[in-house]
Structure formats: C-alpha cells, structure tokens
Design an enzyme around this catalytic site. Structure first.
Site, PDB file in Angstrom:
ATOM      1  N   HIS A 118      -1.075  -6.877   4.008  1.00 58.61           N
ATOM      2  CA  HIS A 118      -0.089  -6.513   2.977  1.00 58.61           C
ATOM      3  C   HIS A 118       1.326  -6.420   3.562  1.00 58.61           C
ATOM      4  O   HIS A 118       2.305  -6.686   2.869  1.00 58.61           O
ATOM      5  CB  HIS A 118      -0.441  -5.162   2.334  1.00 58.61           C
ATOM      6  CG  HIS A 118      -1.724  -5.204   1.554  1.00 58.61           C
ATOM      7  ND1 HIS A 118      -2.388  -4.073   1.145  1.00 58.61           N
ATOM      8  CD2 HIS A 118      -2.486  -6.254   1.109  1.00 58.61           C
ATOM      9  CE1 HIS A 118      -3.486  -4.400   0.480  1.00 58.61           C
ATOM     10  NE2 HIS A 118      -3.575  -5.721   0.459  1.00 58.61           N
ATOM     11  N   HIS A 355     -10.467  -2.224   2.384  1.00 60.43           N
ATOM     12  CA  HIS A 355      -9.901  -3.571   2.160  1.00 60.43           C
ATOM     13  C   HIS A 355      -9.008  -4.026   3.317  1.00 60.43           C
ATOM     14  O   HIS A 355      -8.489  -5.129   3.315  1.00 60.43           O
ATOM     15  CB  HIS A 355      -9.154  -3.643   0.828  1.00 60.43           C
ATOM     16  CG  HIS A 355      -8.092  -2.589   0.664  1.00 60.43           C
ATOM     17  ND1 HIS A 355      -6.983  -2.513   1.470  1.00 60.43           N
ATOM     18  CD2 HIS A 355      -7.988  -1.556  -0.211  1.00 60.43           C
ATOM     19  CE1 HIS A 355      -6.223  -1.510   1.077  1.00 60.43           C
ATOM     20  NE2 HIS A 355      -6.817  -0.895   0.077  1.00 60.43           N
ATOM     21  N   HIS A 356      -8.809  -3.157   4.284  1.00 57.57           N
ATOM     22  CA  HIS A 356      -8.069  -3.504   5.503  1.00 57.57           C
ATOM     23  C   HIS A 356      -6.659  -4.029   5.204  1.00 57.57           C
ATOM     24  O   HIS A 356      -6.145  -4.893   5.935  1.00 57.57           O
ATOM     25  CB  HIS A 356      -8.861  -4.491   6.369  1.00 57.57           C
ATOM     26  CG  HIS A 356     -10.255  -4.022   6.637  1.00 57.57           C
ATOM     27  ND1 HIS A 356     -10.545  -3.013   7.531  1.00 57.57           N
ATOM     28  CD2 HIS A 356     -11.439  -4.369   6.071  1.00 57.57           C
ATOM     29  CE1 HIS A 356     -11.849  -2.773   7.518  1.00 57.57           C
ATOM     30  NE2 HIS A 356     -12.414  -3.576   6.641  1.00 57.57           N
ATOM     31  N   CYS A 357      -6.073  -3.527   4.132  1.00 53.81           N
ATOM     32  CA  CYS A 357      -4.719  -3.970   3.743  1.00 53.81           C
ATOM     33  C   CYS A 357      -4.662  -5.478   3.517  1.00 53.81           C
ATOM     34  O   CYS A 357      -3.643  -6.119   3.831  1.00 53.81           O
ATOM     35  CB  CYS A 357      -3.668  -3.536   4.766  1.00 53.81           C
ATOM     36  SG  CYS A 357      -3.606  -1.779   5.031  1.00 53.81           S
ATOM     37  N   THR A 358      -5.762  -6.027   3.014  1.00 51.49           N
ATOM     38  CA  THR A 358      -5.781  -7.458   2.675  1.00 51.49           C
ATOM     39  C   THR A 358      -6.544  -7.628   1.356  1.00 51.49           C
ATOM     40  O   THR A 358      -7.513  -8.378   1.294  1.00 51.49           O
ATOM     41  CB  THR A 358      -6.468  -8.294   3.781  1.00 51.49           C
ATOM     42  OG1 THR A 358      -7.741  -7.689   4.084  1.00 51.49           O
ATOM     43  CG2 THR A 358      -5.648  -8.390   5.040  1.00 51.49           C
TER      44      THR A 358
END
Ligand code: ALA
Length: 399
Positions: A118, A355-358
């Site tokens: 992100h 979501h691991h910033c994705t």
C-alpha cells in the site's frame, strides 16, 4: 555463521528465554547490537542537535550524523549528496510522489505493479487523483511474477513519466529484475523509483550500477533502528522541497526564504539523530556480510519449509516465483490465517497474518488474507522444524 549472527542480536536471547521463534523479519528485522549500542550511547552520553550549535558537542553530533551519510553512500556506491534521511520507506515514497503532483499533467501516466505494498500504491493513486494522470498497473501472473514484455508494452504505448516498483514483494517474496526494468525505463524515458524495503536484507544494492532515479529502504528492516529511512535520489537538484521549516534555509525574510541545496534541503526540523548516527556502526557490520551466503541460507530454509508444509493437506502457497528467497505466504484450505497464527503464537511462533498491506494483490489472488513466515540471517533449520510441527498441531485443533 548463523551461531555468530545469533549472538550479535540481543533480542534472540530474550526470545530463547520464552522459547519463541521469530519468523516476521519481513515486518521488521531484529536489531543488530552495533546499532543498538551506538544509539543508546549517543542518547545517553552525546545527545545534542545537529547543524545548529556553535559548541563542540553539537559539532561532534553533526560530524557523526554526516559520517553516517558518507558510510551509507559508500555502502550503496553513490555520493553522500544523493542520500536523504527520512522517517522510513513510506515517508520516502510520499516525498517523491508529492513532488510528482507538481510535475505530472493529465496526459501523463504513472506505472506501478499489482504486487505493490500500500505504501507504494496509495501515494501514486493520490498523485493520479490530484493531477488527472493515469495510474497503470503491470499485472502479476499466477506464480507472482511480473512480465517484462508487458512492462515494455505499457511503457511504449503510454506517456509514462514515473515507474515505481518494489525490488522484492513483501507478500509474494518475488525478487524483481530491477536492472531490466531500469533499461526499459531508460529506453522509454520514464523515471524509475525502486522500493527496496524488503530486498536490502538479502542484497547490497549498487546504485551506480542499477542506475535507477530513486531507491529507498527503512533501517528497521536492515537490522537497524525504527524511524530512519534512506532515500537515494540520483539528481537531487530536480526534487522539490517536501516540507519546510528550520535547518534547511539559507536566509529567511518575513516574506521570502532561500533554501540550502543538497540533502539538507529535504531534512527540515530535528531529525532522528541517534537513529541516523547508529547507521554508521551498522554499516560496519553490513560490510562484513556475505550476501551470497545469506541468500543461500535463507533460500534453504524457505525450500525446507515449503517442502514440509506442502506435505500437509490443503496447503496453498501464495506466490510461487522461482526468485523467492525468504518469504513464504500461505493458507490452509478452510482455515482462517488469523486463527492459525494465533495458535502458532501460543506455541511460540511469531508470524504475521492478514493482508500484509497488499489488499488489491490478495484480492486478485482470490484470498482475503494469509499467514506469512519470513526468514532472516538468524533463523535456523530448527525454527522451520518447530513451525511445521506447530502447524500440524494447530490444524488438528482447527479442523
Ligand atoms: N511492510 C511490512 C510487512 O510487510 C510492515 O509486514
């Protein structure tokens, strides 16, 4: 090699006391003693502001701060005049993206990829919204790789002014071919920004050879302190000011200001001095590392872990690129990754889930979230074995 590393990371001793295995170095690495000791020493015994005082203590703080710039530049094979200290990777990307708000027009394009964190997506999305420029995405294939032909076609058929790509994906683990992407950007006259946050712990970037326009990473993913980022800018004269304030000026009048040139123009206010100072001793440690050996070690752990988890029914790896070194994202059919990671935590295994910033990437891969194990120089085969055993036990409880 590994035993020596382990003794140089004080937190390992603490983790050992509670029999905890740390498998989340992709989120932040453990800190090397050289960085910890020098930061503590500076704050305890030598604290003073930089670039301001006329007394010896401040002169010494400035010398140490600027020495870190020189050492980082030498480590990255570039000039100290090309190194800006920021708060971290996110800060660096925002600084450069905001500058492009003043440079892009409606007909221009920005090219990023579907695998971006992100932090390397939202800033460019905001630039597109503010300028009317089009945000283009290079797709990720089912293995988690980018396709150079697609990148070339996007660059060839659009007026791309800036391309911004991660060196290594924090979710898929894919290591991108930056040199080939750079050649394409040069051919089609796009500037290239590389988010090196995940890559710098397994390779030493040679920025003169890579010849990218911008490269950034956070010290906290490279065994160093939180709150310090390194932003390389090939041509700093072309980068506009991001914030203004003290420490970056030449002359200030009530209605006008003239600014310094060079990296200091990008570092207003009091920076994270002790954090930056600690980079000097950290670079001494980094220079002793053999990154080929490190890659080999981490890849062996990744391969073992993948092989053993694959034997368990329902294993679904997220990203199967052959370029992967140290990141394994995965799910088990019918099991929520948060539930799995909670049970793993109870058994002494620290893994990130979510979501691991994705988010857009995972949506495309057809999942809302996943578990992620990431390996670093201090992890061992025993860590993998403990993980595999704990996964089996957790699945028995969850299924
Ligand atoms: N970017 C970090 C991660 O991938 C925080 O976990």
């Amino acid at each position: 090699m590994i035993q020596q590393f382990r003794s140089e990371f004080p937190q390992i001793e603490e983790l050992d006391k509670t029999q905890t295995v740390y498998l989340d170095s992709a989120a932040t690495s453990l800190k090397h003693k050289s960085a910890l000791e020098s930061q503590h020493d500076f704050e305890s015994n030598a604290a003073s502001n930089v670039h301001r005082g006329s007394y010896k203590l401040s002169g010494e703080a400035t010398r140490k701060y600027e020495l870190s710039r020189e050492k980082i530049a030498k480590y990255l094979n570039c000039s100290p005049d090309q190194i800006v200290f920021t708060k971290g990777t996110t800060d660096s990307i925002n600084i450069v993206a905001n500058d492009f708000k003043n440079k892009l027009k409606r007909d221009d394009c920005i090219l990023i990829s579907e695998m971006e964190h992100h932090a390397n997506l939202i800033p460019w999305q905001q630039v597109a919204l503010a300028t009317g420029a089009q945000l283009l995405y290079c797709s990720v294939d089912s293995n988690g790789d980018l396709n150079l032909e697609e990148i070339e076609s996007l660059l060839k058929n659009n007026s791309v002014k800036i391309t911004s790509i991660c060196h290594m994906s924090n979710t898929l683990g894919t290591l991108n071919d930056v040199k080939s992407i750079q050649s394409l950007c040069e051919k089609y006259k796009s500037k290239l920004f590389v988010d090196g946050a995940q890559a710098v712990s397994i390779l030493r970037p040679d920025l003169t050879k890579m010849d990218v326009d911008f490269y950034t990473f956070s010290a906290h993913k490279l065994f160093g302190p939180f709150g310090v980022g390194v932003l390389y800018v090939k041509n700093l004269a072309q980068l506009g000011l991001s914030q203004v304030g003290g420490g970056i000026i030449d002359v200030v009048d009530f209605h006008t200001t003239s600014f310094l040139e060079g990296p200091q123009k990008m570092e207003p206010g009091t920076p994270n001095i002790s954090g930056v100072v600690s980079l000097g001793p950290l670079v001494n440690f980094l220079e002793t590392l053999n990154f080929e050996e490190i890659k080999h070690h981490e890849k062996k752990l990744l391969d073992l872990c993948t092989k053993e988890l694959s034997k368990i029914e329902g294993f679904e790896p997220i990203g199967t690129s052959s370029t992967k070194i140290n990141i394994l994202s995965f799910n088990f059919k019918g099991v929520h990754p948060n539930d799995l990671c909670e049970l793993l935590d109870e058994q002494g295994l620290a893994l990130r889930s979510g979501h691991h910033c994705t988010q857009p990437l995972l949506k495309k891969m057809g999942v809302a979230g996943c578990a992620r194990a990431s390996f670093s120089i201090y992890n061992t085969k025993a860590d993998v074995e403990k993980l595999v055993k704990a996964v089996k036990k957790s699945l028995e409880m969850l299924r």
